[in-house]
Design a protein around this motif. Sequence first.
Motif, PDB file in Angstrom:
ATOM      1  N   SER A   1      25.938 -23.333 -15.063  1.00 22.42           N
ATOM      2  CA  SER A   1      27.388 -23.234 -15.264  1.00 22.42           C
ATOM      3  C   SER A   1      27.983 -24.576 -15.662  1.00 22.42           C
ATOM      4  CB  SER A   1      28.034 -22.764 -13.961  1.00 22.42           C
ATOM      5  OG  SER A   1      29.419 -22.987 -13.991  1.00 22.42           O
ATOM      6  N   TRP A   2      29.063 -24.520 -16.413  1.00 20.06           N
ATOM      7  CA  TRP A   2      29.783 -25.740 -16.783  1.00 20.06           C
ATOM      8  C   TRP A   2      30.472 -26.365 -15.575  1.00 20.06           C
ATOM      9  CZ3 TRP A   2      34.913 -25.220 -15.605  1.00 20.06           C
ATOM     10  CH2 TRP A   2      35.417 -23.918 -15.525  1.00 20.06           C
ATOM     11  N   ALA A   3      30.609 -25.587 -14.499  1.00 17.66           N
ATOM     12  CA  ALA A   3      31.357 -26.080 -13.348  1.00 17.66           C
ATOM     13  C   ALA A   3      30.467 -26.736 -12.292  1.00 17.66           C
ATOM     14  CB  ALA A   3      32.128 -24.917 -12.716  1.00 17.66           C
TER      15      ALA A   3
ATOM     16  N   GLU B   1      39.312 -30.025 -19.112  1.00 16.29           N
ATOM     17  CA  GLU B   1      38.652 -31.104 -18.370  1.00 16.29           C
ATOM     18  C   GLU B   1      39.253 -31.278 -16.983  1.00 16.29           C
ATOM     19  OE1 GLU B   1      35.791 -33.098 -19.466  1.00 16.29           O
ATOM     20  OE2 GLU B   1      35.847 -31.160 -20.413  1.00 16.29           O
TER      21      GLU B   1
ATOM     22  N   ARG C   1      37.719 -28.632 -15.007  1.00 13.38           N
ATOM     23  CA  ARG C   1      36.333 -28.969 -14.670  1.00 13.38           C
ATOM     24  C   ARG C   1      36.284 -29.976 -13.514  1.00 13.38           C
ATOM     25  NH1 ARG C   1      31.469 -31.406 -17.421  1.00 13.38           N
ATOM     26  NH2 ARG C   1      32.749 -32.661 -18.803  1.00 13.38           N
TER      27      ARG C   1
ATOM     28  N   TYR D   1      31.241 -33.224 -28.069  1.00 12.17           N
ATOM     29  CA  TYR D   1      32.122 -33.182 -26.892  1.00 12.17           C
ATOM     30  C   TYR D   1      33.275 -34.172 -27.065  1.00 12.17           C
ATOM     31  CZ  TYR D   1      33.389 -34.222 -21.987  1.00 12.17           C
ATOM     32  OH  TYR D   1      34.056 -34.450 -20.819  1.00 12.17           O
TER      33      TYR D   1
ATOM     34  N   LEU E   1      37.437 -33.842 -27.166  1.00  3.56           N
ATOM     35  CA  LEU E   1      38.375 -34.619 -26.337  1.00  3.56           C
ATOM     36  C   LEU E   1      39.378 -35.353 -27.229  1.00  3.56           C
ATOM     37  CD1 LEU E   1      36.062 -36.313 -23.646  1.00  3.56           C
ATOM     38  CD2 LEU E   1      37.487 -34.285 -23.378  1.00  3.56           C
TER      39      LEU E   1
ATOM     40  N   GLN F   1      28.169 -29.371 -20.568  1.00  7.51           N
ATOM     41  CA  GLN F   1      29.135 -28.755 -19.653  1.00  7.51           C
ATOM     42  C   GLN F   1      30.551 -28.828 -20.234  1.00  7.51           C
ATOM     43  OE1 GLN F   1      28.824 -30.606 -15.766  1.00  7.51           O
ATOM     44  NE2 GLN F   1      27.472 -28.991 -15.027  1.00  7.51           N
ATOM     45  N   GLY F   2      30.874 -29.983 -20.807  1.00  8.96           N
ATOM     46  CA  GLY F   2      32.214 -30.159 -21.384  1.00  8.96           C
ATOM     47  C   GLY F   2      32.458 -29.218 -22.550  1.00  8.96           C
TER      48      GLY F   2
END
Lengths: 537, 497
Positions: free
Chosen positions: A331-333, A478, A481, B92, B96, B481-482
Amino acid sequence: MRLIKITILFLIPVCMGLITSAHATSSNDGRPVGGMLNYGEYGRPATIDPITSNDMIALRISELLFNGLVGINAKQEIVPELAQKWDVSPDGSVYTFYLRPDVKWHPRPGEEAKPFTANDVVFTYNIMMHPKTVTSLKVRYEFIQEAKKIDEHTVQFILKRPILNALAKFTFKIIPEFGPQNSLYLRRDDPFVRNPVGTGPYRLVETTANGEVVMEANQSYFMGRPHIDKFVAKPFADQNIMNQALMFNSIDMTVLVNPRDIPELQGDKRYVLQPYNALSYAFFGYNTRNPLLVDKRVRKAFTLAINREEMLDSFFNSRGTVISGPFAPGSWAYNLDVRPDPYDTDRARALLQEAGFSQGDDGIMVKDGKRLSLSLKVPIAKESEATKRVVLAFKNYLKKVGAEVNVEFMEWQAWKEAVFQNHEFDIMFASWVFDDSADISSLFHSAEIGPWKNNFGAYSNPEIDGLIAEAKLSLDHEKKRTIYRKLHAMLSEESPYTFLWTLTNYAGYNKKIRHVNIHPYKFFTFADSWYIPEGKQ
Amino acid sequence: MNRGLTTTRRWSVMAIFVSLLLQLQVASAEVDPKAAQLIMINRYQSAIKLLTSGMAPVEDEQTQLLMGTVFYKDAMLHRELAAASAEVVPRYWQKLAAETGAQRSRYVDLFSGLALLETGQAKPAIATLKKFLSNKNLSGKYQEVARVNLGLAYHLAGHTTQARKLWQRIDSADPEVRAVLAGAYQRAGLVEFKPMELIQTAVLAVGKDAVMSPLVLENALLIYGAANAYDKGLELIRDETVSAPVYVEQIGGDKTLNFYSIALPNRIARIYYLASLHYLQAAQQSNAFRNVAQYYLAAAYLNFEEHDKAVAAVASARSGGALATAFDNRAEIMEVALKQSIDKSSLHTKLISELAHKFNGKPELMAELVTICTDLKLDCTQAMVAAKAEAERSQSERYRLLHSALGFYYLRQGKNAMALSYLETGRDKSMKNKMESNDPLMLVRLAQLYLDEKSFSENLEIYFELGKEYPAVRQIQEAVQGVYAMEFKSAGDVKIF
């Protein structure tokens, strides 16, 4: 306000004019039509409608029977389903969907197929959000203020506030207004939940006495008739038997191959092994209604008392990864800085003592005259040799630190009622599966405590509630996150669960089934384009 | 631990080599069997730590050979990680950078500028670094870092006077700034500014045993690598530095962004490559191991694009007939392929096809052939037809290397569906993400393929396991993940299994 504008600017180009097919148009693509696909499931679903069901077995069936307004394809693109197009108001608070005029509900025996209209969409939203409806979905749709019918084929959703990825939320499945007996709210005793009607590529024929769910191709499916004539979900209480059934051609597919059987299938050219989901994990969940489990030190002690690496090595041949918190490693988290707690019985005992326990004459810890004796409920539908060993090892590990665990294996439905409805358990063993969102609000927010809700352990922590709410309100990925990383660290410390591991997930199927594309979460999303060559049907 | 030995690994030349060393160990007490086992299960980093933990220089040829090969394998892996990082980290950062408003990162322009410079894009780097410098209230140190790199960008774009003017005004009191300045001089080829001396003072200022900033490490490795001072480089590489961000940006109270050194994995790969050459060259002094050491030297030269040296080394390896058959067959493939890469005549193309015919029924050698054709970008059409036919025979353990090699071949051709099918067939599915059972290089390639296909969680699962051994993976994980957090679309569903 500025952030809202940014979101709108981002959304509009994405949303406008996106009219591509969600699925291949099936029946006229030159691939053969016919044949039957029997697939093995690890249990029988109690309900198979998309609103009251909360397990993966029902989700997979729903995917065959129903459609959403929109879908999400393998490239993470939002694609039309029941809505052929949509637009978003400049301030991002109004979503208008223009529905396909050519969609019909599966006909009930002896009846004409009824048309799908805006009434069905408004009805679905209203019944889903009704306070008396038994569903875990409400928490996901509380950002919507109102659903309005504009005309027969146009429906509008007014949002309370803009949210990230709002369009993707409209993948929820639509049910017919004429479906449920009670038109206000839906409960598990409504006949519709076991005998639903949808618009999807397959229609429900029957659920047999032995729990098989039989579905046949929807000849007039609006995206084209699916290739395979019939899908049958066959329940197996034991994964070992399910694999044997595949090997002996009693079934054509298993939705989850027992990790132990992977080497055997991989070496056999008759079968294909396909990975399809990474976002799941197993856990022991604690019922904080039991005063003995309210103190987080007790729950943390249990996590420290068990050797998860050893269990994974011994019972699953290391075919998985130990985790440290409420997200899967894919997961991204997932917070990469939070390491799984080590096996440390001394620290476990010390924590129990800190929490006020002392060892009784029989070796079991006691506090205020109460023995640390707990029930552990395990669904028999999840029973496999490895699962049995896990829970028995858990019992033995806890005994070493002075906690008594009484294991009870239960039939799938009885287990769900005990855990989710009646909350008659101290500890439960299960796995969660997430779609890409890693949304844990229904699992740990205190507003989600109640019958058939996902916070079955009644875990309540205002700080966690606050962070969950903050993450939901955030329009910044972000920031979200960062908050999730914080939640991961806190929940690891709070231990409402003992987070165990993520296992290798593979579907296994006979090579005769072709063009198989498995959705990582919903599984059958692309099943209308699967086919079986004529000679093998 | 032994589980890994029963898998595909036993068919790889590395496994054959390690087994050989373990058998020879009877004659020599010097080779650490634990290190050999670690190599067998693809834990190169752990093996290197074990092998370099002694203070004394390694004199034993067997150990030198082992060290040479493990450094070579780790160099290859870090180069692949560098490529993966170079793909996803800027992606990524671009996301941003595309944000606006108070929540936008101020430091993303600095790191994007550094990434552009790393890939030789001097002009866009100038614009990006200028954008960063136009911000007010930034850390003085990072403004200096930006100015040094702006100078480098000017220099590389041909504006040398402007570059020197900028560099003259740099306050290099801070060791990080000094290290970056030394690195810029090195990359600009300005030896008169004595980058080696400058970096030495920066390293000393930090303290060799202290956990240093990744910026200091990145530039130290660059300069040590250029001077072939691999040993100085090895002394500085520590897990905690390699996995650490260069800068952590806090935006408001609840948004944290980690920025990593995108250049670091490549610098590590270079140091490991040089270390591998050193140890293999030492090992080739031994009569017993000369030919095997030369074979590995040839492989290292070939993979790090020193083809002339590879040609000489492989010819030496094959001379005298002392090379074991398992190596000789591979050396033959390498020799023919190298010849074709230098002289693309039909004769050599024919020879490649003949090798494919000769090794029919030997999937491990066919895998070698496919791999080398892919790496050298050779026209191996006929050989590929034969290799595919060979792969069709089986999906058993013995054939996994061949399936993986074909997967990589198609990946390089941009045929992702074919690549995925072959790579997945080549993967040990029962241990799908475990490096003990799967070549880490293959896993990195598979992870990148899954990233291309937007199967983010499959990618992250692979890196989660690799990250336990290889700290350079951390920056890739965070970037994936980002990107995942920004690109996924879902209803937010969760169900009980």
